[in-house]
Scaffold this motif. Structure first.
Motif, short mmCIF file in Angstrom:
data_model
loop_
_atom_site.label_atom_id
_atom_site.label_comp_id
_atom_site.label_asym_id
_atom_site.label_seq_id
_atom_site.Cartn_x
_atom_site.Cartn_y
_atom_site.Cartn_z
N THR A 46 0.84 -1.17 -0.05
CA THR A 46 -0.06 0.01 -0.22
C THR A 46 0.96 1.30 0.01
O THR A 46 0.82 2.24 -0.87
N PRO A 51 -1.29 5.02 -2.73
CA PRO A 51 -2.49 5.41 -3.10
C PRO A 51 -2.89 6.47 -2.08
O PRO A 51 -2.49 6.22 -0.66
N GLU A 52 -3.71 7.43 -2.03
CA GLU A 52 -4.25 8.27 -1.03
C GLU A 52 -5.09 7.34 -0.07
O GLU A 52 -6.23 7.05 -0.76
N TYR A 53 -4.67 6.74 0.99
CA TYR A 53 -5.58 5.68 1.68
C TYR A 53 -5.20 5.85 3.21
O TYR A 53 -3.90 5.96 3.39
N ILE A 80 -8.47 0.05 -5.17
CA ILE A 80 -7.82 1.19 -5.76
C ILE A 80 -7.05 0.74 -7.02
O ILE A 80 -6.13 -0.14 -7.03
N GLU A 81 -7.03 1.46 -8.01
CA GLU A 81 -6.23 1.21 -8.99
C GLU A 81 -4.93 2.00 -8.97
O GLU A 81 -5.15 3.36 -8.74
N VAL A 82 -3.90 1.30 -8.98
CA VAL A 82 -2.53 1.96 -9.13
C VAL A 82 -1.87 1.83 -10.50
O VAL A 82 -2.36 1.82 -11.50
N GLU A 83 -0.48 1.83 -10.08
CA GLU A 83 0.35 1.82 -11.35
C GLU A 83 -0.04 0.62 -12.16
O GLU A 83 -0.05 -0.35 -11.83
N ASP A 87 -5.24 -3.52 -9.79
CA ASP A 87 -6.03 -3.28 -8.74
C ASP A 87 -5.36 -3.58 -7.45
O ASP A 87 -5.06 -4.80 -7.35
N PRO A 90 -5.93 -2.36 -0.44
CA PRO A 90 -4.93 -1.96 0.64
C PRO A 90 -4.95 -2.69 2.00
O PRO A 90 -5.99 -3.22 2.23
N CYS A 241 7.14 3.83 -6.56
CA CYS A 241 6.60 3.40 -8.15
C CYS A 241 7.35 1.97 -8.33
O CYS A 241 8.29 1.84 -7.54
#
Length: 285
Positions: A46, A51-53, A80-83, A87, A90, A241
């Motif tokens: 996470t 991600p903002e979480y 949450i969709e990330v790089e 999916d 978190p 990243c």
């Protein structure tokens, strides 16, 4: 479908970095990828994907609520969709109390004459959510030590990828994981396969060559050997990243040995996909 958990008794960033890099590689190859972060440490997937979480929000719906039958919403809303279009489900601080929550649920079920398997709850949640219809690859980054989090992960995915430090400590860790898998198979009647052992931080010393030779002779699959890439991996954590993005966007000049490392992770991802019978739709350049 390809499902696995990167597992290392020693824990550390090697396990999580391997999980993140492989997940990104699967996605770059055109696969639909779900990554589940079940690591209680702050330096988990996470954080890695950034991600903002708020993992400490007690009111937020999270995976633990679903595992104990107390969801606040639909499973797909957890993602949450990330790089790379990966999916991510978190991590949440409630994971630290998962054992206690599961014991309470088991006791309540027994009071009503019902059965409740503490270690099959992630499997149940994924099955009820029909994730096999939605995703090609599921990667669960779990806790490094034995316990209900790791057991739930292994029951759900049935396969492990083992990041391995080619040292005496790493060798002992492999033996410990082998015993752990054997014990799990015996206690809950689930077969767990080792898809790959991944030597990381390899410096090609004489001692490391001997350990690697013994590892291969033991019968574990070792498709690739990843060299020492401390600067690359530290940069990934700093910029939150994958190594692919770090090399493409944060390196002023391309280093051949880092490009070779990315190719090795891609080779490993393709190997794992072939083992699961997955075809590679399209590799993103």
């Amino acid at each position: 479908m390809l499902t696995y958990a990167p597992v290392s008794e020693a824990g550390g960033v090697g396990k999580t970095t391997t999980a993140a890099t492989l997940a990104t590689s699967h996605a770059r190859a055109g696969h639909d990828v779900l990554v589940i972060d079940m690591d209680t440490q702050n330096g988990s997937l996470t954080y890695f994907f950034g991600p903002e979480y708020d993992r400490g929000d007690p009111e937020a719906d999270n995976l633990v609520r679903h595992l104990v039958g107390r969801p606040k919403g639909d499973f797909e809303d957890l993602t949450i969709e990330v790089e790379g279009g990966v999916d991510l489900i978190p991590s949440h601080n409630m994971l630290e109390d998962l054992h206690e929550f599961l014991i309470n649920e088991k006791q309540q079920a027994e009071n009503f004459g019902e059965s409740f398997s503490m270690y099959h709850q992630l499997h149940r949640v994924l099955k009820d959510a029909n994730v096999r219809e939605e995703y090609d690859v599921i990667v669960v980054d779990s806790a490094g030590k034995a316990g209900p989090i790791l057991y739930n992960a292994l029951v759900a995915v049935r396969n492990v990828v083992i990041p391995f430090e080619a040292t005496a400590k790493g060798q002992e860790s492999i033996e410990g994981l082998d015993d752990l898998v054997d014990g799990l198979e015996q206690s809950i009647d689930v077969d767990v396969g080792v898809l790959s052992v991944v030597p990381i931080g390899y410096k090609d010393t004489r001692d490391q060559r001997e350990i690697l030779s013994e590892l291969r002779e033991s019968g574990f699959p070792v498709p690739v050997v990843i060299g020492e890439r401390g600067s690359l991996m530290e940069g990934c954590w700093k910029q939150q990243c994958s190594p692919y993005t770090y090399v493409e966007e944060y390196r002023d000049r391309k280093r051949d040995y880092e490009l070779e490392t990315l190719e090795q992770f891609d080779d490993l991802a393709r190997y794992l996909e072939r083992e699961a019978g997955l075809e590679t739709p399209e590799v993103t350049a």
